[in-house]
Write a protein that holds these residues in place. Structure first.
Motif, PDB file in Angstrom:
ATOM      1  N   VAL A  38       0.733  -1.280   0.009  1.00 20.28           N
ATOM      2  CA  VAL A  38      -0.260  -0.214  -0.152  1.00 20.28           C
ATOM      3  C   VAL A  38       1.105   0.972   0.214  1.00 20.28           C
ATOM      4  CG1 VAL A  38      -1.817   1.184   1.262  1.00 20.28           C
ATOM      5  CG2 VAL A  38      -2.158  -1.610   1.493  1.00 20.28           C
ATOM      6  N   LEU A  39       0.726   2.236  -0.990  1.00 23.49           N
ATOM      7  CA  LEU A  39       1.632   3.638  -1.221  1.00 23.49           C
ATOM      8  C   LEU A  39       0.336   4.596  -0.900  1.00 23.49           C
ATOM      9  CD1 LEU A  39       3.183   2.856  -4.726  1.00 23.49           C
ATOM     10  CD2 LEU A  39       4.184   2.753  -1.933  1.00 23.49           C
ATOM     11  N   LEU A  67       3.146   6.501   2.969  1.00 23.55           N
ATOM     12  CA  LEU A  67       1.953   6.102   2.984  1.00 23.55           C
ATOM     13  C   LEU A  67       1.279   7.691   2.671  1.00 23.55           C
ATOM     14  CD1 LEU A  67      -0.538   3.335   4.100  1.00 23.55           C
ATOM     15  CD2 LEU A  67      -1.320   6.190   3.815  1.00 23.55           C
ATOM     16  N   PHE A  68       0.783   7.768   1.618  1.00 28.72           N
ATOM     17  CA  PHE A  68       0.788   9.001   0.882  1.00 28.72           C
ATOM     18  C   PHE A  68      -1.001   9.371   0.879  1.00 28.72           C
ATOM     19  CE2 PHE A  68       4.426   7.758  -1.722  1.00 28.72           C
ATOM     20  CZ  PHE A  68       5.362   9.451  -0.845  1.00 28.72           C
ATOM     21  N   PHE A  69      -1.362  10.713   1.921  1.00 27.87           N
ATOM     22  CA  PHE A  69      -2.470  10.836   2.139  1.00 27.87           C
ATOM     23  C   PHE A  69      -3.098  12.018   0.037  1.00 27.87           C
ATOM     24  CE2 PHE A  69      -1.997   9.920   6.326  1.00 27.87           C
ATOM     25  CZ  PHE A  69      -2.695   8.546   6.089  1.00 27.87           C
ATOM     26  N   ILE A  70      -4.035  11.477  -0.651  1.00 31.15           N
ATOM     27  CA  ILE A  70      -3.777  11.668  -1.944  1.00 31.15           C
ATOM     28  C   ILE A  70      -5.523  12.404  -1.561  1.00 31.15           C
ATOM     29  CG2 ILE A  70      -4.198  11.940  -4.475  1.00 31.15           C
ATOM     30  CD1 ILE A  70      -1.889   9.715  -4.339  1.00 31.15           C
ATOM     31  N   MET A  83      -1.615  19.511  -1.035  1.00 34.61           N
ATOM     32  CA  MET A  83      -2.158  18.434  -0.149  1.00 34.61           C
ATOM     33  C   MET A  83      -1.508  17.296  -1.266  1.00 34.61           C
ATOM     34  SD  MET A  83      -3.940  16.093   2.695  1.00 34.61           S
ATOM     35  CE  MET A  83      -3.812  17.242   2.856  1.00 34.61           C
ATOM     36  N   ALA A  84      -2.566  17.488  -2.779  1.00 37.69           N
ATOM     37  CA  ALA A  84      -2.683  16.450  -4.129  1.00 37.69           C
ATOM     38  C   ALA A  84      -1.554  16.643  -4.969  1.00 37.69           C
ATOM     39  CB  ALA A  84      -3.840  16.802  -4.255  1.00 37.69           C
ATOM     40  N   CYS A  85      -0.366  17.547  -4.541  1.00 34.17           N
ATOM     41  CA  CYS A  85       0.269  18.365  -5.210  1.00 34.17           C
ATOM     42  C   CYS A  85       1.074  17.324  -4.460  1.00 34.17           C
ATOM     43  CB  CYS A  85       0.904  19.685  -5.351  1.00 34.17           C
ATOM     44  SG  CYS A  85      -0.731  20.651  -6.652  1.00 34.17           S
ATOM     45  N   ASN A  86       1.707  17.798  -3.572  1.00 36.69           N
ATOM     46  CA  ASN A  86       2.994  16.896  -2.667  1.00 36.69           C
ATOM     47  C   ASN A  86       3.150  16.532  -2.756  1.00 36.69           C
ATOM     48  OD1 ASN A  86       3.924  19.644  -1.903  1.00 36.69           O
ATOM     49  ND2 ASN A  86       2.476  19.796   0.165  1.00 36.69           N
ATOM     50  N   SER A  87       1.294  14.719  -2.575  1.00 32.35           N
ATOM     51  CA  SER A  87       1.816  13.559  -2.451  1.00 32.35           C
ATOM     52  C   SER A  87       2.201  13.234  -3.655  1.00 32.35           C
ATOM     53  CB  SER A  87       0.227  13.136  -1.786  1.00 32.35           C
ATOM     54  OG  SER A  87       0.347  13.599  -0.697  1.00 32.35           O
ATOM     55  N   GLU A  98       0.404  20.410  12.751  1.00 40.20           N
ATOM     56  CA  GLU A  98       0.931  20.575  11.503  1.00 40.20           C
ATOM     57  C   GLU A  98       0.169  19.711  10.348  1.00 40.20           C
ATOM     58  OE1 GLU A  98       5.265  18.471  10.548  1.00 40.20           O
ATOM     59  OE2 GLU A  98       5.047  20.543  11.235  1.00 40.20           O
ATOM     60  N   GLU A  99      -0.761  20.790   9.387  1.00 36.99           N
ATOM     61  CA  GLU A  99      -0.274  19.956   8.257  1.00 36.99           C
ATOM     62  C   GLU A  99       0.650  18.876   7.710  1.00 36.99           C
ATOM     63  OE1 GLU A  99      -1.757  22.080   5.136  1.00 36.99           O
ATOM     64  OE2 GLU A  99      -2.611  23.490   6.174  1.00 36.99           O
ATOM     65  N   VAL A 100      -0.551  18.063   7.546  1.00 39.28           N
ATOM     66  CA  VAL A 100       0.601  16.391   7.082  1.00 39.28           C
ATOM     67  C   VAL A 100      -0.048  15.769   5.631  1.00 39.28           C
ATOM     68  CG1 VAL A 100      -0.476  14.648   8.024  1.00 39.28           C
ATOM     69  CG2 VAL A 100       1.553  14.128   7.813  1.00 39.28           C
ATOM     70  N   TYR A 101       0.763  15.549   5.142  1.00 35.76           N
ATOM     71  CA  TYR A 101       0.636  14.715   3.518  1.00 35.76           C
ATOM     72  C   TYR A 101       1.021  13.787   3.222  1.00 35.76           C
ATOM     73  CZ  TYR A 101       4.438  16.431   1.748  1.00 35.76           C
ATOM     74  OH  TYR A 101       6.062  16.696   1.575  1.00 35.76           O
ATOM     75  N   LYS A 102       2.073  12.418   4.125  1.00 35.82           N
ATOM     76  CA  LYS A 102       2.337  11.111   4.129  1.00 35.82           C
ATOM     77  C   LYS A 102       2.771  11.299   5.556  1.00 35.82           C
ATOM     78  CE  LYS A 102       7.185  12.872   3.417  1.00 35.82           C
ATOM     79  NZ  LYS A 102       7.991  12.830   2.156  1.00 35.82           N
ATOM     80  N   VAL A 103       2.430  10.136   5.515  1.00 33.19           N
ATOM     81  CA  VAL A 103       2.965   9.080   7.539  1.00 33.19           C
ATOM     82  C   VAL A 103       3.902   7.698   6.603  1.00 33.19           C
ATOM     83  CG1 VAL A 103       1.309  10.163   8.504  1.00 33.19           C
ATOM     84  CG2 VAL A 103       1.171   7.935   7.544  1.00 33.19           C
TER      85      VAL A 103
END
Length: 816
Positions: A498-499, A536-539, A718-722, A520-525
């Motif tokens: 799972v990516l 693992l990216f949140f998209i 978040m979509a751009c960074n992930s 803080e705002e997070v886009y991956k863990v």
């Protein structure tokens, strides 16, 4: 004797002289009446002199000598006289004919072809004048419908070879008319038709164009439009219902004609098959296998015919062993309509397994909510974990909710009531304990209003597997945290990797992401269940971002503003009103309709409408019509168009066909679109926020209305960074040579929800029991289940290439 002979000769001479004189006088009289046989004349001067000695008809006169010109004067009551027909004779006696200053082609007119090419005698002039006096003008096509089409610039004026096919004539006749460029202008006085043969033929072309325009104008705002009735005037509603009635009548007539045609064909060439003929046909089919041997070895067609021949040989249908591809194909037919499947099976045309046999294969695993080991095995089988390449093991989790009907259903097999909230045993116990402490009703006693579904989506293959579903009510991010990571753990245990997770921007999903880092705002863990501790990216789902962006632009509560320039919905409205105005001819943006402008609660959920509004064609059209005032809107639309194109690449050749480089597949980690997302698009959003923050004289809430909503801006970033980091990681995987960005979208999950609603036959939301049952069916036939034709996605935003059920069935290699 001699004197008498001389006397007789003198008398004879006198008689001859008298006859010559009488003949001369008669010749002179004939010349005056314009009916004598002249000798050929060599010049127009001599012809002019001859014409001066004759009497012309009252309506004809000589108006010029160089060149010699004869005119017919037309006199109408109450109108000044004018030259209607003009005959010009040159110095070499060649002549030209004009009708109201329009030169006529003598060789092409059927009336004038019999006339001589040179005027060498006065008799020829008489012949031309008499013929022209016996003619009347061609009136062309003066119908009001044709004139209206001309005024609205809806007629086809130019052909492939001709410079102009027809033109508008309002001078030659009392009423305006449409003439063909090759009109003869003159027709016989006694002709029953009032137009020439060329205009008669052109009339059919004008009629076809008029009918086509009427059909297009009637369907532009009628049943082809999905605008709600309450947003349309009464006249539009009446026209819409009228068109629907016409369509129903047309379809009814077509069905009746088709039934009559089938009945007539059956009556004429139909053959009744008796038992002897049936046995003969069966023996022929069993003895002639040459066409089957020509089919590919593993093709569905070959398997189908082999199964039919084998079933025909069986004396007892219960002894038939069906191929797994036939089972899956029959399951799909039964899923579409069990009644149709049964009618096809009982017709005797095909040998198909019974519905009891299909149910045994369909429900070999219990259809239940929550996680299941049997579903894990189905996932491993669908993903071909043991045999697939390494790159095809990388997947995403798609998360979304669907509203269901609140209902309780008794399950006779398990004895349970299905319809209550169920988020898993441990989670439900903890939530019920928490509610008991604060004196609230247990969550497990509430009826489910929605279903949260997790779907496994392959990044490099066609895997689309509905993994788990949870009936819930008033779901929160805290409730979703444990099921989410349990799903990640079980999918990793199945051998997949799972990516990331794709989810929309509602408050539940935002809370789920916020729980991983509240500060803080997070886009991956970090994925704790992966061996190499992958990210693992949140998209955020790009189609949902496009919809919310369009809704912010259209909202009356927001007044978007960026760097001194307004981003206004009125620019789009002005473009639409200008585009549909009569008399402009070809539309600049033909796909822009009323449903794009007047949004309803349903149309706001349609991705295709949002994508068509935020497109390159709309941006260029606003730039052309809006000028400098609309430059902020033009840049905004252009930026969102490129963002969506880069996030929705669904085909390897679509970018070439559409000539848009942002829709080409990704083939490298250094793709320039990744750099554009980080350095151009992200900077555009940051500069927008900075320019609004520096604007003086406005409160904080007023400045907030000048920007996109905070969840939308947060989702875009978040979509751009992930996405950028995900693509760069994918190209580190061995043999990963290309990537289609549409695989990160939630489109498969939206189609899954469409199939759920479609299963009921009324596109209505099912209850929890029906949803679970249909999910189990779709797990078996998910690769050949077709989504509904209408939904909040269109074919080009789905990026879904329809696969044939034959090719899809071949993915199964296990025996039944």
């Amino acid at each position: 004797m001699g004197g008498r002979r001389k006397f007789r000769l003198s008398v004879h001479r006198k008689n001859e002289d008298r006859k010559k004189k009488v003949l001369k006088d008669a010749t002179a009289n004939e010349t005056n009446s314009l009916s004598l046989n002249d000798n050929p004349i060599e010049s127009s001067v001599l012809l002019y002199e001859k014409l001066l000695t004759v009497t012309l008809p009252a309506t004809w006169m000589i108006v010029s000598t160089e060149p010699l010109t004869l005119c017919k004067i037309a006199v109408y009551p109450g109108k000044p006289a004018k030259n209607s027909i003009t005959v010009t004779i040159g110095g070499e006696l060649d002549w030209t004919l004009y009708y109201l200053q329009h030169k006529l082609c003598i060789s092409s007119s059927p009336i004038l072809t019999s006339l001589p090419s040179r005027m060498t005698t006065v008799e020829m002039v008489q012949q031309v004048i008499n013929l022209l006096d016996s003619c009347k003008p061609c009136l062309g096509n003066y119908d009001s419908t044709f004139i209206e089409l001309w005024e609205q610039r809806k007629l086809t004026l130019h052909g492939s070879s001709n410079p102009q096919i027809c033109w508008f004539d309002n001078a030659s006749t009392d009423i305006p008319t449409i003439r063909h460029r090759d009109c003869h202008w003159l027709i016989k006085q006694d002709s029953a038709c009032e137009r020439c043969s060329v205009c008669v033929n052109h009339r059919s072309t004008l009629t076809v164009q008029s009918q086509r325009h009427q059909r297009s104008s009637s369907t532009q705002s009628s049943h082809a439009s999905h605008v709600n009735y309450r947003y349309q005037p009464l006249s539009a509603i009446v026209n819409r219902l009228s068109d629907v009635h016409k369509q129903c009548r047309t379809l009814s007539k077509q069905c009746d004609r088709q039934k009559k045609r089938i009945a007539a064909t059956t009556q004429a060439v139909g053959v009744t098959v008796d038992e002897d003929l049936h046995q003969d046909l069966k023996s022929i089919a069993s003895e002639n296998h040459s066409f089957i041997d020509e089919l590919p070895q593993d093709s569905f067609r070959r398997i189908f015919w082999e199964q039919q021949i084998q079933a025909a040989k069986q004396k007892d249908a219960r002894t038939m062993r069906w191929h797994p591809l036939m089972i899956r194909w029959c399951l799909y037919l039964r899923h579409r309509s069990s009644g149709t499947y049964e009618a096809l099976r009982e017709s005797g045309c095909l040998h198909l397994p019974s519905q009891r046999t299909l149910r045994d294969y369909l429900y070999y695993a219990d259809a239940s909510v929550g996680f299941s080991s049997a579903v894990d095995k189905m996932l491993m089988q669908a993903a071909k974990v043991d045999t697939c390449p390494e790159r095809e093991k990388y997947v995403l989790l798609l998360l979304d909710e669907m509203h269901i009907r609140e209902d309780l259903v008794y399950d006779k097999h398990s004895g349970a009531l299905i319809g209550f909230v169920n988020l898993g045993n441990i989670t439900m116990h903890l939530l019920d304990f928490e509610r008991e402490i604060i004196d609230e009703n247990p969550l497990s006693s509430q009826l489910a209003k929605t279903v949260m579904v997790f779907m496994v989506r392959g990044l490099f293959n066609s895997l689309q597997f509905p993994y788990v579903q949870f009936p819930c009510a008033d779901l929160s991010g805290d409730m979703l945290f444990d099921p989410f990571w349990e799903a990640v753990r079980r999918v990793e245990t199945c051998g997949l990797k799972v990516l990331g997770a794709t989810l929309d921007g509602n408050s539940v999903n935002r809370r789920l992401i916020k729980l991983h880092n509240p500060k803080e705002e997070v886009y991956k863990v970090k994925n704790p269940y992966s061996q190499e501790r992958r990210d693992l990216f949140f998209i955020p789902d790009p189609p949902h971002l496009i919809k919310t962006t369009r809704n912010c632009w259209q909202s009356k509560c927001r007044h978007l503003w960026n760097d001194g320039k307004s981003i206004s919905w009125s620019h789009l409205t002005s473009l639409y009103n200008r585009d549909i105005a009569p008399g402009l001819g070809v539309r600049m943006v033909p796909k822009l309709k009323l449903e794009h402008i007047s949004l309803t609660s349903f149309s706001k959920m349609r991705v295709d409408l949002a994508a068509q509004v935020l497109s390159e064609s709309v941006s260029k059209a606003i730039q052309l019509t809006g000028g400098e005032e609309a430059s902020g809107t033009v840049k905004f639309v252009d930026m969102m168009d490129k963002f969506f194109d880069s996030m929705n690449v669904h085909n390897y050749k679509h970018g070439i066909y559409s000539r848009k480089e942002f829709q080409e597949p990704y083939i490298s980690a250094d793709d320039k679109r990744l750099k554009w997302l980080q350095e151009v698009f992200m900077k555009y959003l940051s500069d927008w926020e900075e320019s609004v923050e520096k604007r003086d004289g406005y409160s904080k809430s007023e400045k907030g209305t000048m920007l996109l909503s905070h969840p939308t801006r947060q989702g875009l970033k978040m979509a751009c960074n992930s996405f950028v980091e995900l693509v760069r990681y994918l190209f580190t995987i061995p043999h990963a040579n290309s990537f289609l960005s549409q695989r990160i979208c939630q489109d498969p999950l939206e189609r899954f929800f469409g199939c759920q609603r479609q299963r009921g036959g009324t596109h209505d939301n099912p209850n929890a029991k029906d949803f679970t049952k249909t999910t189990q069916e779709l797990r078996v036939i998910n690769s050949i289940a077709k989504p509904p034709k209408r939904g909040n996605l269109s074919w080009w935003t789905k990026g879904f290439r329809r696969r044939k059920c034959i090719a899809t069935c071949q993915t199964s290699s296990q025996g039944c």
